[in-house]
Design a protein around this motif. Structure first.
Motif, PDB file in Angstrom:
ATOM      1  N   PHE A 198       2.538   0.128   4.220  1.00 47.48           N
ATOM      2  CA  PHE A 198       3.987   0.197   4.006  1.00 47.48           C
ATOM      3  C   PHE A 198       4.472  -1.011   3.216  1.00 47.48           C
ATOM      4  O   PHE A 198       5.286  -0.882   2.300  1.00 47.48           O
ATOM      5  CB  PHE A 198       4.739   0.276   5.334  1.00 47.48           C
ATOM      6  N   GLY A 199       3.987  -2.193   3.560  1.00 42.33           N
ATOM      7  CA  GLY A 199       4.377  -3.399   2.835  1.00 42.33           C
ATOM      8  C   GLY A 199       3.947  -3.353   1.386  1.00 42.33           C
ATOM      9  O   GLY A 199       4.707  -3.712   0.483  1.00 42.33           O
ATOM     10  N   ALA A 200       2.726  -2.881   1.139  1.00 43.33           N
ATOM     11  CA  ALA A 200       2.249  -2.761  -0.239  1.00 43.33           C
ATOM     12  C   ALA A 200       3.048  -1.706  -1.002  1.00 43.33           C
ATOM     13  O   ALA A 200       3.332  -1.870  -2.190  1.00 43.33           O
ATOM     14  CB  ALA A 200       0.760  -2.423  -0.255  1.00 43.33           C
ATOM     15  N   GLY A 201       3.440  -0.645  -0.329  1.00 45.71           N
ATOM     16  CA  GLY A 201       4.243   0.394  -0.981  1.00 45.71           C
ATOM     17  C   GLY A 201       5.627  -0.090  -1.362  1.00 45.71           C
ATOM     18  O   GLY A 201       6.142   0.244  -2.431  1.00 45.71           O
ATOM     19  N   VAL A 202       6.230  -0.880  -0.508  1.00 45.39           N
ATOM     20  CA  VAL A 202       7.539  -1.463  -0.825  1.00 45.39           C
ATOM     21  C   VAL A 202       7.418  -2.401  -2.024  1.00 45.39           C
ATOM     22  O   VAL A 202       8.258  -2.403  -2.926  1.00 45.39           O
ATOM     23  CB  VAL A 202       8.127  -2.185   0.401  1.00 45.39           C
ATOM     24  N   ALA A 203       6.349  -3.195  -2.057  1.00 48.89           N
ATOM     25  CA  ALA A 203       6.128  -4.103  -3.181  1.00 48.89           C
ATOM     26  C   ALA A 203       5.902  -3.322  -4.470  1.00 48.89           C
ATOM     27  O   ALA A 203       6.406  -3.702  -5.532  1.00 48.89           O
ATOM     28  CB  ALA A 203       4.943  -5.015  -2.896  1.00 48.89           C
ATOM     29  N   TYR A 204       5.162  -2.224  -4.397  1.00 53.34           N
ATOM     30  CA  TYR A 204       4.936  -1.380  -5.576  1.00 53.34           C
ATOM     31  C   TYR A 204       6.257  -0.799  -6.081  1.00 53.34           C
ATOM     32  O   TYR A 204       6.511  -0.763  -7.279  1.00 53.34           O
ATOM     33  CB  TYR A 204       3.955  -0.258  -5.238  1.00 53.34           C
ATOM     34  N   SER A 205       7.087  -0.339  -5.162  1.00 54.58           N
ATOM     35  CA  SER A 205       8.378   0.226  -5.546  1.00 54.58           C
ATOM     36  C   SER A 205       9.263  -0.828  -6.214  1.00 54.58           C
ATOM     37  O   SER A 205       9.899  -0.555  -7.234  1.00 54.58           O
ATOM     38  CB  SER A 205       9.070   0.806  -4.316  1.00 54.58           C
ATOM     39  N   ASN A 206       9.308  -2.025  -5.640  1.00 56.98           N
ATOM     40  CA  ASN A 206      10.102  -3.103  -6.242  1.00 56.98           C
ATOM     41  C   ASN A 206       9.583  -3.460  -7.627  1.00 56.98           C
ATOM     42  O   ASN A 206      10.363  -3.724  -8.539  1.00 56.98           O
ATOM     43  CB  ASN A 206      10.096  -4.336  -5.344  1.00 56.98           C
ATOM     44  N   CYS A 207       8.270  -3.480  -7.781  1.00 54.77           N
ATOM     45  CA  CYS A 207       7.675  -3.802  -9.077  1.00 54.77           C
ATOM     46  C   CYS A 207       7.983  -2.697 -10.095  1.00 54.77           C
ATOM     47  O   CYS A 207       8.246  -2.981 -11.256  1.00 54.77           O
ATOM     48  CB  CYS A 207       6.174  -3.985  -8.930  1.00 54.77           C
ATOM     49  N   ASP A 223       4.138 -11.763 -12.351  1.00 57.38           N
ATOM     50  CA  ASP A 223       3.909 -12.799 -11.337  1.00 57.38           C
ATOM     51  C   ASP A 223       4.783 -12.575 -10.112  1.00 57.38           C
ATOM     52  O   ASP A 223       4.332 -12.737  -8.966  1.00 57.38           O
ATOM     53  CB  ASP A 223       4.178 -14.183 -11.909  1.00 57.38           C
ATOM     54  N   ASN A 224       6.038 -12.184 -10.343  1.00 57.12           N
ATOM     55  CA  ASN A 224       6.928 -11.869  -9.219  1.00 57.12           C
ATOM     56  C   ASN A 224       6.415 -10.663  -8.438  1.00 57.12           C
ATOM     57  O   ASN A 224       6.528 -10.619  -7.210  1.00 57.12           O
ATOM     58  CB  ASN A 224       8.345 -11.623  -9.701  1.00 57.12           C
ATOM     59  N   CYS A 225       5.849  -9.686  -9.139  1.00 56.21           N
ATOM     60  CA  CYS A 225       5.304  -8.506  -8.470  1.00 56.21           C
ATOM     61  C   CYS A 225       4.119  -8.870  -7.587  1.00 56.21           C
ATOM     62  O   CYS A 225       4.004  -8.389  -6.457  1.00 56.21           O
ATOM     63  CB  CYS A 225       4.878  -7.467  -9.502  1.00 56.21           C
ATOM     64  N   VAL A 226       3.234  -9.727  -8.096  1.00 54.24           N
ATOM     65  CA  VAL A 226       2.069 -10.127  -7.302  1.00 54.24           C
ATOM     66  C   VAL A 226       2.509 -10.933  -6.083  1.00 54.24           C
ATOM     67  O   VAL A 226       2.004 -10.727  -4.971  1.00 54.24           O
ATOM     68  CB  VAL A 226       1.071 -10.917  -8.179  1.00 54.24           C
ATOM     69  N   ALA A 227       3.456 -11.832  -6.270  1.00 49.89           N
ATOM     70  CA  ALA A 227       3.953 -12.625  -5.146  1.00 49.89           C
ATOM     71  C   ALA A 227       4.622 -11.722  -4.107  1.00 49.89           C
ATOM     72  O   ALA A 227       4.433 -11.905  -2.891  1.00 49.89           O
ATOM     73  CB  ALA A 227       4.931 -13.682  -5.636  1.00 49.89           C
ATOM     74  N   ASP A 228       5.390 -10.731  -4.570  1.00 45.65           N
ATOM     75  CA  ASP A 228       6.045  -9.796  -3.667  1.00 45.65           C
ATOM     76  C   ASP A 228       5.017  -8.968  -2.902  1.00 45.65           C
ATOM     77  O   ASP A 228       5.181  -8.696  -1.706  1.00 45.65           O
ATOM     78  CB  ASP A 228       6.989  -8.900  -4.467  1.00 45.65           C
ATOM     79  N   LEU A 229       3.929  -8.582  -3.577  1.00 45.23           N
ATOM     80  CA  LEU A 229       2.866  -7.824  -2.917  1.00 45.23           C
ATOM     81  C   LEU A 229       2.226  -8.652  -1.804  1.00 45.23           C
ATOM     82  O   LEU A 229       2.022  -8.158  -0.691  1.00 45.23           O
ATOM     83  CB  LEU A 229       1.802  -7.401  -3.930  1.00 45.23           C
ATOM     84  N   VAL A 230       1.932  -9.902  -2.089  1.00 46.44           N
ATOM     85  CA  VAL A 230       1.295 -10.759  -1.079  1.00 46.44           C
ATOM     86  C   VAL A 230       2.222 -10.950   0.120  1.00 46.44           C
ATOM     87  O   VAL A 230       1.790 -10.836   1.273  1.00 46.44           O
ATOM     88  CB  VAL A 230       0.899 -12.115  -1.708  1.00 46.44           C
ATOM     89  N   GLY A 253       1.542  -9.130   3.668  1.00 49.43           N
ATOM     90  CA  GLY A 253       1.318 -10.077   4.766  1.00 49.43           C
ATOM     91  C   GLY A 253       2.256  -9.842   5.931  1.00 49.43           C
ATOM     92  O   GLY A 253       1.845  -9.900   7.098  1.00 49.43           O
ATOM     93  N   ILE A 254       3.518  -9.585   5.629  1.00 48.64           N
ATOM     94  CA  ILE A 254       4.478  -9.275   6.696  1.00 48.64           C
ATOM     95  C   ILE A 254       4.088  -7.975   7.390  1.00 48.64           C
ATOM     96  O   ILE A 254       4.121  -7.881   8.625  1.00 48.64           O
ATOM     97  CB  ILE A 254       5.908  -9.215   6.133  1.00 48.64           C
ATOM     98  N   GLY A 255       3.707  -6.967   6.607  1.00 48.53           N
ATOM     99  CA  GLY A 255       3.258  -5.711   7.203  1.00 48.53           C
ATOM    100  C   GLY A 255       2.027  -5.893   8.064  1.00 48.53           C
ATOM    101  O   GLY A 255       1.918  -5.309   9.150  1.00 48.53           O
ATOM    102  N   PHE A 256       1.098  -6.731   7.611  1.00 47.76           N
ATOM    103  CA  PHE A 256      -0.101  -7.013   8.396  1.00 47.76           C
ATOM    104  C   PHE A 256       0.266  -7.674   9.726  1.00 47.76           C
ATOM    105  O   PHE A 256      -0.251  -7.294  10.778  1.00 47.76           O
ATOM    106  CB  PHE A 256      -1.050  -7.906   7.597  1.00 47.76           C
ATOM    107  N   GLY A 257       1.160  -8.637   9.671  1.00 48.31           N
ATOM    108  CA  GLY A 257       1.581  -9.323  10.894  1.00 48.31           C
ATOM    109  C   GLY A 257       2.266  -8.390  11.870  1.00 48.31           C
ATOM    110  O   GLY A 257       1.998  -8.425  13.082  1.00 48.31           O
ATOM    111  N   VAL A 258       3.154  -7.557  11.359  1.00 52.20           N
ATOM    112  CA  VAL A 258       3.839  -6.587  12.225  1.00 52.20           C
ATOM    113  C   VAL A 258       2.832  -5.600  12.811  1.00 52.20           C
ATOM    114  O   VAL A 258       2.908  -5.239  13.991  1.00 52.20           O
ATOM    115  CB  VAL A 258       4.945  -5.854  11.429  1.00 52.20           C
ATOM    116  N   GLY A 259       1.860  -5.204  12.012  1.00 56.62           N
ATOM    117  CA  GLY A 259       0.840  -4.280  12.506  1.00 56.62           C
ATOM    118  C   GLY A 259      -0.026  -4.887  13.592  1.00 56.62           C
ATOM    119  O   GLY A 259      -0.373  -4.217  14.570  1.00 56.62           O
TER     120      GLY A 259
END
Length: 94
Positions: free
Chosen positions: A65-74, A27-34, A38-44
């Motif tokens: 990049f945001g999704a990759g960071v979330a994957y790494s954290n997970c 659940d923490n991984c999914v929340a981190d991905l979102v 989302g932050i990466g989308f906004g910056v883009g």
């Protein structure tokens, strides 16, 4: 006269089942991905509008990049052997 029952000074924690611990991590991984995507989308979007004359690739790149960071954290959360200089000690059951 009855004596009051003694109350333990420290709360006793019930053991958490392993499937609940993994579900909480997932659940923490999914929340981190979102959040990170989302932050990466906004910056883009901001970078695309301001710097790149409304091209689409900055949005896709920064969302990735945001999704990759979330994957790494997970990956670090679910697989502690990945972290450098980490030892997993066996539980001492007697």
């Amino acid at each position: 006269m009855s004596t009051p029952t003694p109350v333990p000074s420290t709360p006793v924690a019930a053991p958490v089942p392993s499937e609940d611990a993994i579900a909480r991590k997932f659940d923490n991984c999914v929340a981190d991905l979102v959040v990170n995507a989302g932050i990466g989308f906004g910056v883009g979007v901001v970078a695309s509008v301001i710097l790149f004359r409304r091209r689409g690739w900055p949005v896709a790149l920064s969302t990735g990049f945001g999704a990759g960071v979330a994957y790494s954290n997970c990956n670090y959360s679910l697989n502690p052997y990945v972290l450098p200089n980490t030892k997993i000690l066996p539980s001492s059951r007697s």
